[in-house]
Design a protein around this motif. Structure first.
Motif, PDB file in Angstrom:
ATOM      1  N   TYR A  70      -1.743  80.637 -51.346  1.00 48.36           N
ATOM      2  CA  TYR A  70      -2.091  81.909 -50.693  1.00 48.36           C
ATOM      3  C   TYR A  70      -1.809  83.090 -51.195  1.00 48.36           C
ATOM      4  O   TYR A  70      -2.340  84.186 -51.320  1.00 48.36           O
ATOM      5  N   CYS A 122      -4.610  85.264 -52.349  1.00 45.75           N
ATOM      6  CA  CYS A 122      -4.814  86.300 -51.282  1.00 45.75           C
ATOM      7  C   CYS A 122      -4.273  87.347 -51.167  1.00 45.75           C
ATOM      8  O   CYS A 122      -4.518  88.323 -50.254  1.00 45.75           O
ATOM      9  N   PHE A 127      -8.630  78.728 -51.009  1.00 42.91           N
ATOM     10  CA  PHE A 127      -8.747  80.102 -50.238  1.00 42.91           C
ATOM     11  C   PHE A 127      -9.861  80.831 -51.369  1.00 42.91           C
ATOM     12  O   PHE A 127     -10.007  80.724 -52.423  1.00 42.91           O
ATOM     13  N   LEU A 134     -11.081  83.827 -45.604  1.00 45.09           N
ATOM     14  CA  LEU A 134     -10.417  83.546 -46.736  1.00 45.09           C
ATOM     15  C   LEU A 134      -9.993  81.943 -46.741  1.00 45.09           C
ATOM     16  O   LEU A 134      -9.623  81.385 -47.845  1.00 45.09           O
ATOM     17  N   MET A 135      -9.758  81.343 -45.910  1.00 42.89           N
ATOM     18  CA  MET A 135      -9.241  80.049 -45.564  1.00 42.89           C
ATOM     19  C   MET A 135     -10.472  79.205 -45.264  1.00 42.89           C
ATOM     20  O   MET A 135     -11.541  79.345 -44.687  1.00 42.89           O
TER      21      MET A 135
END
Length: 701
Positions: A284, A288, A359, A374-375
């Motif tokens: 992540y 992200c 992601f 995003l997930m």
């Protein structure tokens, strides 16, 4: 009653795994007592490790004086045997040029073995369909094809059926509860703050089973305490569980055990290793952090980490339901949609949580995409796959009888591209790739690189931790470089790519299609611009000063990785095969080499000095090309790198002819360039390469 059954029986003898003396007979002689103590105390591959597992773990002989039976417990349909086993263990340690030294030691572990009574009447099987991604078990059928042998594959799934009085409701399309729901118990050893997220990861699948006609079909519960149920055990094979492993292994897994006759899943223990949190943190962070400020540190807040744990839980539960990875799922999503907030809120960035599209690395800071965009989450494909696997058709009383109905159903549903399944085992289809999102990796890669470029200048600050050294900085820098490697790999797979779309004969169109020439040229252009043109954004001396990394090593390894794929005998052979089919409309080997030469050797025509990064790249290029025609597959040293070449080409291959001509032309350009460049290091470099090519073209000189 089949004659073939008699023939197969007469021609085969079942393996005798073990033999036991009869110690006693039952009162009516229908039952016998055998003593299995020594069998349990000993070492055998029925209850313990098979040869493959022993080899992987480097296990030697059992040490009986350090092994013992811990407990034996009986339940209504199973016996649970807990043993402690100690094996000798050899660890191979490399000692440079002097050979291999072997140090020995022991490995002691506690094992649980389950002996389970299978259902008297097997569940009705469902035949595997490669267009829907399920795990399967199988056998050879000698009777179904009167003139051959057919491999029968049946999917792995739980047995779900309506309660006795609910069949009519089910047939009317009403949601009903199953006789026996799928329940995952949470290991009591699990840290309390993560339990709600693990439970939610299981319950997320309820909406999928509603598509198959069941409500409350799957759920997670806390394991009962001793006071609540003294007979309950985590090791009882009737209980499925999410088991917490206080381990440094950065992983999670969702295995299951199924009835080999029907594919019915009997139980599953999902392994949740403690250090999986470090793994999802790294993913992540790298993918992200430019768009989610919460990810710009080494220790995430509990809410963010909990959401990541829920994602992992949900993915692993999908495996326990029978679902394989769907590496092709995200290829149905237009890349620009991955930056569209409203579209993402409605659809998610991939249609399947079983995809390795973890992601949304395409989203840019100015897009203001929230967490849900995003997930990965349960998507359209997941709902369809569960519906296909678990919907019951009572009118068909055998897997053969329902096969035609299922085929027509699949053909109709696959008109929706979001329901496409792309296997994780295809090395040639660029639509099916691990860690890739969107329908165009070239576009997605450009956006992904922009985000990586935002991370590097902030990496020291974002990995800062009091009283710690710079190990985390080094690890996260490597993670950024690794993410960049993924983008390049996604693109490189287009060169020589072959798309595979499984079909039955009732469907039109080809199963195998060659990736269009233009997309392959786009892929090479991407690599020329973003990888072979030195990615200077990765060069950060402040980071190197603190970690010991060097730009030449990091960038050289990335470039070598891409070259080894583009210039492998397999890739070039596929290009030749495509040329045989499409002629001048194919992306040809000569075009690939010409396009690479434009990007990698641009200094020659411009008579410009070649810096150290490009010198290393050009040496790697020459060494890789020479390796294709070399007589042996010995490693070739190229500048500061050693490249392992996978072997040469057949003498009858046109690729060899093309490579020889390409090397000769390249040598002429190198010689001309060496004469016109005043920079001494560039001159030495080009003279060296000219000699290497000379030796390759005239090996006897």
């Amino acid at each position: 009653s089949s004659p073939m059954f008699t023939a197969v029986t007469n021609s085969n003898v079942q393996q005798i795994a073990a033999a036991f003396d009869l110690k006693s007979l039952g009162k009516d002689s229908s039952g016998v007592v055998i003593d299995m103590t020594e069998y349990f105390n000993g070492d055998n591959d029925i209850l313990f490790f098979g040869p493959g597992a022993k080899g992987a773990l480097r296990l030697g002989g059992l040490q009986p004086d350090k092994s013992y039976i811990n407990s034996v417990r009986s339940f209504p349909i199973n016996v649970e045997l807990k043993t402690v086993k100690t094996y000798s263990r050899a660890a191979a340690i490399a000692t440079g040029t002097t050979g291999i030294a072997v140090s020995s030691g022991n490995m002691t572990m506690e094992l649980n073995s389950s002996i389970v009574l299978l259902p008297k009447v097997p569940m009705q099987a469902r035949y595997y369909d490669p267009r829907v991604g399920y795990f399967y078990v199988g056998y050879n059928d000698f009777d179904i094809n009167p003139q051959g042998v057919k491999q029968i594959n049946i999917v792995k799934r739980w047995k779900l059926e309506p309660k006795a009085g609910d069949w009519e409701k089910y047939m009317r399309g009403e949601l009903v509860e199953p006789q026996k729901p799928i329940i995952f118990y949470i290991d009591p050893a699990t840290p309390k703050k993560w339990i709600p997220y693990l439970i939610q990861g299981v319950n997320d699948w309820q909406v999928c089973f509603e598509k198959a006609g069941f409500k409350n079909a799957i759920m997670a519960k806390m394991a009962p305490t001793w006071e609540e149920d003294s007979t309950w055990s985590l090791d009882d094979a009737r209980n499925s569980a999410i088991v917490y492993k206080p381990s440094d292994i950065p992983n999670a897994s969702g295995p299951s055990i199924s009835d080999p006759r029907s594919g019915e899943i009997m139980e599953s223990h999902i392994n949740w290793y403690h250090n999986v949190m470090a793994l999802v943190r790294d993913w992540y962070f790298v993918q992200c952090s430019p768009v989610d400020p919460r990810a710009r540190k080494l220790v995430f807040d509990d809410q963010l980490m909990g959401r990541l744990i829920r994602f992992v839980s949900s993915h692993e539960v999908g495996h326990t339901l029978g679902l394989r990875h769907n590496y092709g799922s995200s290829s149905s999503v237009p890349v620009e949609n991955l930056r569209n907030k409203a579209w993402l809120e409605a659809n998610g960035h991939t249609p399947s949580i079983m995809d390795y599209a973890r992601f949304n690395y395409v989203a840019q800071p100015e897009d203001n995409i929230p967490e849900e965009g995003l997930m990965a989450r349960i998507g359209d494909y997941d709902k369809w796959a569960i519906e296909w696997g678990y919907k019951i058709f009572p009118q068909y009383t055998s897997p053969e009888a329902e096969e035609g109905h299922l085929n027509r159903w699949v053909i109709d549903r696959l008109k929706d591209k979001r329901l496409w399944f792309g296997t994780e085992s295809n090395p040639d289809d660029p639509r099916s790739q691990s860690e890739q999102i969107g329908d165009d990796p070239m576009k997605a890669g450009v956006y992904g690189i922009k985000n990586l470029q935002r991370i590097i200048p902030n990496l020291i600050e974002w990995t800062r931790a009091s009283n710690e050294d710079f190990t985390s900085l080094k690890d996260m820098y490597s993670a950024v470089a690794g993410q960049f490697r993924l983008y390049n790999g996604h693109v490189a797979k287009f060169v020589g790519g072959i798309m595979e779309t499984p079909k039955t004969q009732e469907q039109t169109g080809p199963v195998y299609e060659i990736v269009p020439e233009q997309k392959q040229k786009e892929a090479v252009d991407f690599l020329n611009k973003n990888l072979f043109t030195t990615p200077s954004w990765l060069i950060n001396q402040d980071i190197f000063d603190k970690t010991g990394e060097t730009g030449t090593r990091v960038i050289g390894n990335l470039q070598d990785n891409a070259l080894s794929r583009l210039l492998s005998s397999r890739t070039l052979g596929k290009l030749l095969d495509a040329e045989a089919v499409n002629g001048n409309n194919a992306y040809q080997v000569t075009e690939l080499l010409a396009d690479l030469k434009k990007g990698i050797w641009s200094e020659l025509a411009a008579r410009k000095p070649v810096d150290i990064y490009r010198r290393n790249l050009q040496k790697s290029y020459v060494s890789t090309i020479i390796g294709l025609i070399a007589a042996s597959s010995a490693p070739i040293t190229s500048g500061t790198f050693t490249i392992s070449i996978g072997g040469g080409l057949s003498d009858k291959s046109d690729v060899k002819s093309i490579i020889l001509a390409h090397l000769a032309a390249l040598r002429a350009e190198i010689n001309a360039g060496a004469n016109g460049i005043p920079d001494p290091m560039t001159k030495y470099h080009l003279q060296d390469l000219s000699k290497r090519i000379d030796k390759a073209l005239n090996p006897k000189d």
